[in-house]
Write a protein that holds these residues in place. Structure first.
Motif, PDB file in Angstrom:
ATOM      1  N   VAL A   1       4.061  -3.742  -6.809  1.00  0.00           N
ATOM      2  CA  VAL A   1       3.041  -4.318  -5.925  1.00  0.00           C
ATOM      3  C   VAL A   1       3.232  -5.826  -5.783  1.00  0.00           C
ATOM      4  O   VAL A   1       3.112  -6.375  -4.680  1.00  0.00           O
ATOM      5  CB  VAL A   1       1.630  -3.997  -6.452  1.00  0.00           C
ATOM      6  N   VAL A   2       3.524  -6.501  -6.876  1.00  0.00           N
ATOM      7  CA  VAL A   2       3.770  -7.955  -6.804  1.00  0.00           C
ATOM      8  C   VAL A   2       4.925  -8.246  -5.853  1.00  0.00           C
ATOM      9  O   VAL A   2       4.846  -9.145  -5.003  1.00  0.00           O
ATOM     10  CB  VAL A   2       4.061  -8.518  -8.215  1.00  0.00           C
ATOM     11  N   ALA A   3       5.999  -7.482  -5.975  1.00  0.00           N
ATOM     12  CA  ALA A   3       7.151  -7.671  -5.085  1.00  0.00           C
ATOM     13  C   ALA A   3       6.787  -7.325  -3.641  1.00  0.00           C
ATOM     14  O   ALA A   3       7.201  -8.021  -2.698  1.00  0.00           O
ATOM     15  CB  ALA A   3       8.324  -6.815  -5.550  1.00  0.00           C
ATOM     16  N   ALA A   4       6.006  -6.265  -3.456  1.00  0.00           N
ATOM     17  CA  ALA A   4       5.608  -5.854  -2.105  1.00  0.00           C
ATOM     18  C   ALA A   4       4.746  -6.923  -1.443  1.00  0.00           C
ATOM     19  O   ALA A   4       4.909  -7.224  -0.254  1.00  0.00           O
ATOM     20  CB  ALA A   4       4.848  -4.528  -2.163  1.00  0.00           C
ATOM     21  N   LEU A   5       3.842  -7.509  -2.195  1.00  0.00           N
ATOM     22  CA  LEU A   5       2.999  -8.578  -1.649  1.00  0.00           C
ATOM     23  C   LEU A   5       3.830  -9.804  -1.297  1.00  0.00           C
ATOM     24  O   LEU A   5       3.609 -10.448  -0.267  1.00  0.00           O
ATOM     25  CB  LEU A   5       1.901  -8.946  -2.649  1.00  0.00           C
ATOM     26  N   PHE A   6       4.808 -10.109  -2.148  1.00  0.00           N
ATOM     27  CA  PHE A   6       5.675 -11.263  -1.859  1.00  0.00           C
ATOM     28  C   PHE A   6       6.425 -11.060  -0.551  1.00  0.00           C
ATOM     29  O   PHE A   6       6.482 -11.957   0.303  1.00  0.00           O
ATOM     30  CB  PHE A   6       6.655 -11.476  -3.013  1.00  0.00           C
TER      31      PHE A   6
END
Length: 605
Positions: free
Chosen positions: A20-25
Motif C-alpha cells: 500500500v505504501v508503494a501504491a500510494l507513492f
C-alpha cells in the motif's frame, strides 16, 4: 519494533501494508503534472461552482455526487489544484490492495500478497487512480463491500454487513454502474450455486435436500447470533420470535445505513440544509434523493441513445486495452482458473471472480456510452483474484526449484548447484515471473502520466496534450494581475469551420448545470479559468475579426483554424497553438505581451 515482536505480526498484513505504501507513492508522485482531461475539467468546474454558490443537484451525466461534494470540502482544506482534485481517487486507489486482506480465508498467504501487488501496480488501475474520475472509486468501494460481505459469511458475524452495505451505498454515490457490480455479483453467485448443485448430484445428494440444508444452516446461524442457541431452555416459539425480531432489526438497521448515505449525498443543496431546520421538508428531500435520482439515471441511460453504438467496435477497444495495459492480469487469470480447477481445489471464490470478470468483459461494451480505457477498470479488478492464484502458483513452482542454502553459499563464493534437477520447469517459471514483472513495469511507466496520441488503448481522446500547461499557467498569472474588464474572450468567428464553437450568448448560463452549448467545447479550460477567478466573455460566430480585436481582453482563445484571420488584428499578442484533445482539435491562445510582462512571466522567444 524488536525482531521477537515482529514475529507476532501477521506477515500477510505487513506485506500488504508495504504494498500500500508503494501504491500510494506511485499514485501521489507528480499527481498534478498531467493537464486535466475533458471529464476532469467538467466535474472540477461544477465542484468550484457548488463551493461558490452552495447550489448542487444530482446530474447523472457527470455521474454520482461523491466527487463534487467531497472535493468541495477538500478544496476548502487545501486548494483547488490539479493534484488536490485527484487526491481522493489516488488515496482510495492506493488503499485498494488492502482489500486482499478481507479475502484471506479463501486465498493462501502467497495469493493474498500477489492479489495486493496486482491491485497496486496494474497499469490501468495506476493510470485511472491518478485521474479525477469515479471508475476506481466505484470499483474499490464495491470490492471492499464484497470483502466485508464474505467476511460476514465466513465468520457468521452480521456486524460486518454494516460496512459492506455502507460501501455499496458509497459505490452508488460515485457512479451508476454500481448496479452492474451487484448484477455481476448476482450472476456469479448463481453460477457458483450451480457448481454446488452439480457437486451435490455427483455425490448422490438431492437438490431439494441440499437447498434445505443451506436454509437450515442459515437459520441456525441467525438463531445462534440472536442468542437462541441449541439446547436453550427457552420454548421453541420464543426462540423463533427472538430470531425473527433480531433478523428484522438488523435488516432495518442495514436499510437505514444504506438510505442515510444515499440521501446525504444525493439530496439537493441547499434544500437539504433547509430540511434539517424544517422537518416538514424532509419527505420531499428523501423522495428527490432516492426515487428522483433513480428516475434521472434511468431517463439518461435507459431511455436515451447513450448505448446506440457498434458493440464489436467497443469490444475490440476493450480487448486492445486489456492486451496492452492488462496483459499480465489477463493471462494469469486464465492460468489461475486452470490451476485451481485442474488442481482439484475448485475454490468457489476464485470461480466467482473469474465469472464476474468475464461477465464484465462481455457486458461493458454494451453498457458503456463512450469507448474509453477506463472501462477496463471494471474487468481488471475481478480478474486480479484468479490472476493472483496463477501468479502465486508460478512463483511457488520457481521457489520450489531453488535450493536456498546453496544460493546463500553461492553468494558467499561457493560453487554449489542452486537449481533442482528439473531445470526446464524452474527456467520456465522464472521466465514467466520476469515476463510478469516486465508486463507490469513497462506499461505502467509508459502510461503513468501519458498524453501521447499513440496511447489511445488507455488514454482517452478528450485528453489535451501536456504542452498546454505553460499557456494555462500564463493565463492564470495574467488573470491574477488584470483589473479592468473581462479577462478572457472565447472567439467563434464567421469564417470558422467549426461554427459556433465556444460561443455562449449569456455567460451567466454557465453558472449552473446545464451550461450553454458552446461552453462544453472549451473544456477543460473552464476549470482553470474558474479557479483563477477569470471574467469570461465570448463573441458571436458572425462577428468580424476586427470587431473581435477592438477592446479585446489580454487573453483571447479561438479554434486554430481562425488564427490566420485573427492574427493581423492582434498586434502585441503572442500566439500559441495547442491540441485541446489528443488530436484533431487545435486551439490558438492569444496572450497580450504587456499583460504577460505585468504578470512577471517572460514572453517566449
Amino acid at each position: 519494533m524488536r525482531p521477537e515482536r515482529l514475529r507476532d505480526v501477521d506477515r500477510r498484513l505487513l506485506s500488504l501494508s508495504l504494498v500500500v505504501v508503494a501504491a500510494l507513492f506511485v499514485r501521489f508522485v507528480g499527481l498534478g503534472t498531467r493537464v486535466f482531461h475533458w471529464d476532469e475539467g467538467r466535474v472540477g468546474y461544477w465542484t468550484l461552482r457548488y463551493a461558490d454558490s452552495g447550489i448542487f443537484e444530482y446530474n447523472p451525466i457527470i455521474h454520482g455526487p461523491f466527487l463534487p461534494l467531497v472535493n468541495s470540502t477538500v478544496f476548502d482544506l487545501l486548494a483547488p489544484t490539479d493534484a488536490v482534485a485527484r487526491l481522493v481517487v489516488a488515496l482510495v486507489g492506493g488503499l485498494l490492495p488492502l482489500a486482499a486482506w478481507l479475502f484471506r480465508d479463501h486465498l493462501d498467504d502467497l495469493e493474498v500478497v500477489a492479489l495486493g501487488l496486482l491491485l497496486a501496480f496494474n497499469p490501468v488501475l495506476v493510470y485511472y487512480g491518478r485521474f479525477m474520475r469515479n471508475d476506481v472509486l466505484v470499483a474499490a468501494f464495491s470490492v471492499f463491500a464484497l470483502g466485508f460481505a464474505i467476511r460476514a459469511i465466513s465468520t457468521r458475524d452480521v456486524r460486518r454487513l454494516y460496512p459492506a452495505v455502507a460501501l455499496v451505498a458509497l459505490a452508488f454515490t460515485t457512479k451508476g454502474n454500481a448496479l452492474l457490480y451487484l448484477l455481476c455479483y448476482a450472476g456469479a453467485t448463481a453460477l457458483v450455486v450451480d457448481h454446488l448443485l452439480v457437486r451435490a448430484r455427483r455425490e448422490d445428494r438431492s437438490i431439494r435436500g441440499t437447498v434445505r440444508g443451506w436454509l437450515a444452516d442459515i437459520w441456525r446461524t441467525l438463531r445462534h447470533s440472536a442468542g437462541g442457541e441449541d439446547g436453550s431452555t427457552q420454548p421453541q416459539l420464543a426462540t423463533h420470535r427472538r430470531t425473527v425480531a433480531w433478523t428484522a432489526g438488523h435488516a432495518v438497521g442495514l436499510a437505514i445505513t444504506f438510505l442515510a448515505i444515499v440521501v446525504w449525498f444525493f439530496a439537493p443543496r441547499p434544500t437539504l440544509w433547509a430540511a434539517l431546520s424544517d422537518p416538514s421538508l424532509l419527505p420531499g428531500v428523501f423522495q428527490e434523493a432516492t426515487a428522483g435520482s433513480a428516475r434521472e439515471l434511468v431517463d439518461l441511460w435507459m431511455t436515451g441513445d447513450m448505448q446506440e453504438h457498434d458493440y464489436l467496435e467497443y469490444a475490440f477497444g476493450l480487448a486492445s486495452t486489456m492486451a496492452n495495459a492488462a496483459a499480465v492480469v489477463s493471462v494469469f487469470a486464465v492460468v489461475g482458473m486452470a490451476v485451481d480447477t485442474l488442481g482439484g481445489r475448485n475454490r468457489l471464490f476464485v470461480a466467482f471472480c473469474f465469472y464476474w470478470g468475464i461477465a464484465s468483459f462481455v457486458g461493458y461494451p454494451a453498457a458503456t456510452d463512450i469507448e474509453a480505457g477506463w472501462t477496463a477498470t471494471h474487468v481488471v479488478v475481478p480478474l486480479t483474484v484468479p490472476a493472483a492464484v496463477g501468479l502465486a502458483f508460478v512463483a511457488r513452482e520457481f521457489l520450489a526449484g531453488i535450493d536456498v542454502a546453496a544460493l546463500r553459499d553461492r553468494l558467499r563464493g561457493g560453487s554449489g548447484r542452486i537449481v533442482s534437477e528439473d531445470t526446464v520447469a524452474v527456467s520456465l517459471a522464472g521466465i514467466l515471473l520476469l515476463g510478469a514483472l516486465a508486463g507490469v513495469l513497462v506499461p505502467t511507466a509508459t502510461y503513468w502520466n501519458s498524453t501521447n496520441p499513440d496511447h489511445t488503448e488507455l488514454v482517452q481522446y478528450a485528453q489535451p496534450q501536456n504542452d498546454l500547461r505553460e499557456s494555462l499557467d500564463d493565463v492564470e498569472a495574467i488573470v491574477a494581475t488584470h483589473e479592468d474588464g473581462p479577462d478572457v474572450l472565447f472567439v467563434g468567428a464567421d469564417h470558422s469551420t467549426r461554427g459556433s464553437t465556444f460561443y455562449v450568448a449569456n455567460e451567466s448560463d454557465n453558472d449552473q448545470k446545464p451550461a450553454g452549448s458552446g461552453w462544453y467545447d472549451r473544456l477543460p479550460l473552464p476549470w482553470y479559468l474558474e479557479r483563477a477567478g477569470a471574467e469570461v466573455e465570448s463573441s458571436a460566430p458572425d462577428t468580424d475579426p476586427a470587431e473581435v480585436a477592438d477592446g479585446a481582453p489580454p487573453v483571447v482563445i479561438a479554434v486554430a483554424e481562425d488564427r490566420e484571420a485573427l492574427s493581423p488584428h492582434f498586434d502585441g499578442y503572442v500566439v500559441r497553438e495547442h491540441e485541446a484533445r489528443l488530436w484533431g482539435f487545435r486551439i490558438a491562445i492569444f496572450l497580450d505581451e504587456d499583460a504577460l510582462a505585468s504578470a512577471a512571466r517572460p514572453v517566449p522567444s
